[in-house]
Scaffold this active site. Structure first.
Site, PDB file in Angstrom:
ATOM      1  N   ALA A 183     -11.546   2.061   4.990  1.00 32.07           N
ATOM      2  CA  ALA A 183     -10.580   1.501   4.002  1.00 32.07           C
ATOM      3  C   ALA A 183      -9.805   2.153   3.670  1.00 32.07           C
ATOM      4  O   ALA A 183     -10.448   3.093   2.620  1.00 32.07           O
ATOM      5  CB  ALA A 183     -10.924   0.667   3.135  1.00 32.07           C
ATOM      6  N   HIS A 184      -8.904   1.874   2.228  1.00 30.79           N
ATOM      7  CA  HIS A 184      -8.424   2.117   1.625  1.00 30.79           C
ATOM      8  C   HIS A 184      -8.893   2.795   0.142  1.00 30.79           C
ATOM      9  O   HIS A 184      -9.084   2.980  -0.135  1.00 30.79           O
ATOM     10  CB  HIS A 184      -7.244   1.619   1.069  1.00 30.79           C
ATOM     11  CG  HIS A 184      -7.070   0.116   0.164  1.00 30.79           C
ATOM     12  ND1 HIS A 184      -6.662  -0.992  -0.160  1.00 30.79           N
ATOM     13  CD2 HIS A 184      -8.703  -0.396  -0.370  1.00 30.79           C
ATOM     14  CE1 HIS A 184      -7.011  -1.496  -0.978  1.00 30.79           C
ATOM     15  NE2 HIS A 184      -8.037  -2.135  -0.630  1.00 30.79           N
ATOM     16  N   ASN A 185      -8.560   4.271   0.367  1.00 28.51           N
ATOM     17  CA  ASN A 185      -8.804   5.025  -1.434  1.00 28.51           C
ATOM     18  C   ASN A 185     -10.299   5.761  -0.738  1.00 28.51           C
ATOM     19  O   ASN A 185     -10.783   5.629  -1.518  1.00 28.51           O
ATOM     20  CB  ASN A 185      -8.638   4.186  -2.366  1.00 28.51           C
ATOM     21  CG  ASN A 185      -7.379   4.436  -2.652  1.00 28.51           C
ATOM     22  OD1 ASN A 185      -6.830   2.828  -2.154  1.00 28.51           O
ATOM     23  ND2 ASN A 185      -6.347   4.905  -2.606  1.00 28.51           N
ATOM     24  N   GLN A 223       0.739  -1.179   0.495  1.00 26.21           N
ATOM     25  CA  GLN A 223       0.069   0.041  -0.115  1.00 26.21           C
ATOM     26  C   GLN A 223       0.918   1.136   0.121  1.00 26.21           C
ATOM     27  O   GLN A 223       1.334   1.886   1.192  1.00 26.21           O
ATOM     28  CB  GLN A 223      -0.981  -0.028   1.536  1.00 26.21           C
ATOM     29  CG  GLN A 223      -1.963  -1.667   1.723  1.00 26.21           C
ATOM     30  CD  GLN A 223      -2.759  -1.515   0.479  1.00 26.21           C
ATOM     31  OE1 GLN A 223      -3.584  -0.220   0.258  1.00 26.21           O
ATOM     32  NE2 GLN A 223      -2.966  -2.826  -0.196  1.00 26.21           N
TER      33      GLN A 223
END
Lengths: 333, 333, 333
Positions: free
Chosen positions: C224-226, C183
């Site tokens: 969560a990511h993004n 990541q």
């Protein structure tokens, strides 16, 4: 930091076409936002249309899209672009020195009777209790707790706030109060396991809680005592698994699911988000769901009110059917 | 480490029958996996069949199963085998020296104006803020935070990552933004409370959040500001209780349930897993559920689509009933 | 600690009526429990009846309730009593010296290449990794982790156990196992953001996860990511937002909701508690719900069993309607 395209294919394989080995790559980026110094990838053929307009220096593609990719510019052709992309991010992280150094951070509290591999990395403000074992190349980011006698395999990653080996939730009722059942088991975690931030895995009551090799757990997951999770099963955030449940290998459990206790889930089962699993699943490879469909609040209110009378509604339909049948009978007379 | 059967009955009572006081016990184990040096127990008479095949050195049983147990070998007879088993695990933990030593770990950060009982144990990397109080024999495992002015009673256990006294979630809307309402209350926790890993109990807005004596909270639970949880209530993991809700004594709340704010829940209520409590419960001792049943994904899709039209379906049934009634009316004419 | 009524109106405005500037206020308290040295407030006109019986020294009220309030005693009249109350709690906290002092607690681990504003407060046992940035007047309470290169704006509050910048949950399947996708993005948090205890915000895969100005997140939330969360959106505890979802400004998301990945939620959307958002919402200002209504367990069992046959029930109603229509047809002949 940058890498040349030539370095990338030397390290990861694939065939570089329509571009120069010397081209410098500054970043890995999605197709749509990639700039002229970026490496990108196309995994899903459905997005092939984005290829033509991408400004990326080079795109990782499958053989079937080689022609379309070359029409645009440089590409790396490889049978599995998504796996190649994953390896490219790993190469990137290594090159940028993002991997934590081996050793125990001076602020970590590691019990003298714990055993930590020399190649492992114990981050700041971690706690490793008496008799715990941390395997080769395993990384504990900051503020991870590993309880007494818990064992973690090789090449694992535990993110900040993870708690391994807190007591399972076990009490015997007595006279209106709760008697604590001391949790005498531990937690055993295999190799190549990744555990997300603030996730908790409780120690077993008498025997161990077991997380097998290659399992991936996201953030804020609760794994209760004596659970076993099979190899390479992946579980998204906020999921809860209650005590003594056995989950097979290669399952995928979406986020915020719940699996109640003492169940057995067959391998390769897929559980949808927010689904509550209340019975064992014996057939491998199934896909199960139980989610109340979201609706405009006013519609939901009407439907929810009706749902509370659903059994009655079924009885009413049954009565209509019966009357209908009686009519037919009397007509036939 | 081992204990003789004689030591166990001397400490915990019960009558040892069909076995020798000198028999050494190495472990406590479930009936099915117990070996010849293990103590086991039979709580549920439904599993009496497992008794015959267990290899355990000795089995804890109720008087009704004395005959069956003796036919196999040694047993300890006691009116409540599960409570006896709980006490046996406690004896085990004491004997093995698993209980944490009193005192403050040197890595913990305890404010000089906090008050920690001499018999309490403050584990590694805990934080106890100004004005906080930790009672006699209470144990804070590693990485617990206790905020300013929060008070924890005697004989409590707080597992790693617990946060007591973070600010409640209170904001006043103003011009499209949120104005913080400073949370001026605290958290008050009674005696004999156990709190699972990474569980959070927020401080009250103006008055205190209160957890009464004997409450047991599992991991990753959220208790919002100004909640009160009554004596000996137990709550399984991942449950959330919103602001100002009052929960009575002796309730059992299964995992991943949600109780919305400003409700009052009568004592001895049982809430099923994943149930959302959206109204107060006034009748004590009830059992409430609201879970979407899991199904094969394809079936779920069909049922969910119909559910979104459920109110319309009821209207259609009503129309059929009305037509039916009209028919009868015209037939009667 | 106490404040005079005169000090309060001098600091916060509003008009003090029916009371003396010299009256000492010891506490801010709810109307019903306020004593004769307490300041209280009335926000909701529905509770105006409580005014008459309150023992508070002074009540904050809107102009419309001025008469009723004066009939009882001292009041502060202001157009928005709830906002005034919020400011009063802030004044209280300042006066009592509850605000943490600027600076880095000696037990915190701050990387030499991190950048922490001089006016920021980094509490005990926090970790701030290499390249991270913490803005002016931002407060990290105890045991907060801020990962590499993550940036936090000004005047933010991060409660204990918060994890900013753990790896997003990204893996490519390969031969039955999972390949880690490193990541490489970070987390970017705007100004005036508050983040509750043990909440996790993952770093982006390639680009950043973004929390815009004025966002308020409660405890135990998973971002969560993004993900991107728009300005002044507020989210209650235990909610989960999956990867790449974009949430507009000024949304309110109730507790334990779930928003699946890759969605777009329009601004000013309100999502009810425990609702699972499985599709994008394009219309601003809507209110959406999807919660299984709780019922007595026995009723739930009947309704849930019927629900699993709901599609069939609809087919049965359709058949009855068809038969009805056929009858009418034959009658018309």
């Amino acid at each position: 930091m940058s890498l040349r395209l030539g370095d990338i294919v030397d390290a990861l394989g694939g065939s570089l076409e329509g571009g120069a080995r010397d081209t410098r790559i500054e970043r890995i980026a999605p197709l749509q936002s990639a700039g002229p110094a970026d490496l990108s990838f196309l995994n899903n053929p459905r997005y092939a249309a984005q290829l033509a307009t991408s400004r990326a220096a080079c795109v990782i593609v499958a053989p079937a899209l080689r022609g379309q990719a070359l029409a645009r510019g440089a590409c790396i052709v490889t049978p599995d672009p998504y796996a190649y992309f994953a390896r490219a991010t790993q190469l990137w992280a290594r090159t940028q020195g993002l991997a934590p150094a081996p050793g125990i951070h001076p602020s970590a509290v590691v019990h003298p009777e714990a055993r930590v591999a020399a190649s492992a990395s114990i981050g700041p403000l971690c706690v490793v209790e008496r008799g715990a074992v941390v395997g080769e190349h395993t990384v504990l980011k900051s503020r991870v707790s590993v309880g007494e006698r818990c064992r973690i395999g090789a090449r694992c990653i535990l993110h900040p706030g993870v708690v391994i080996g807190a007591d399972g939730f076990g009490f015997a009722p007595e006279g209106g109060a709760w008697l604590k059942i001391e949790q005498l088991g531990a937690v055993v975690i295999g190799d190549d396991v990744e555990i997300g931030a603030n996730t908790c895995i409780d120690r077993g009551a008498l025997e161990d809680t077991v997380i097998e090799d290659g399992v991936k757990l996201d953030n804020l997951i609760q794994i209760a005592h004596n659970v076993r999770i099979g190899r390479h099963t992946a579980m998204a955030g906020c999921t809860a698994v209650a005590g003594s449940t056995q989950i097979g290998a290669h399952c995928t459990i979406a986020g915020a699911a719940s699996i109640i206790g003492h169940l057995s889930i067959a391998e390769r089962t897929h559980i949808s988000t927010n689904t509550v699993v209340m019975r064992s699943i014996t057939q491998p490879g199934g896909h199960y769901t139980g989610v109340f469909p979201m609706d405009d609040n006013a519609h939901w209110e009407k439907n929810a009110a009706t749902l509370r009378q659903l059994y009655r509604l079924r009885e009413r339909v049954k009565a209509l059917e019966q009357q209908r049948q009686d009519d037919s009978g009397s007509l036939e007379q």
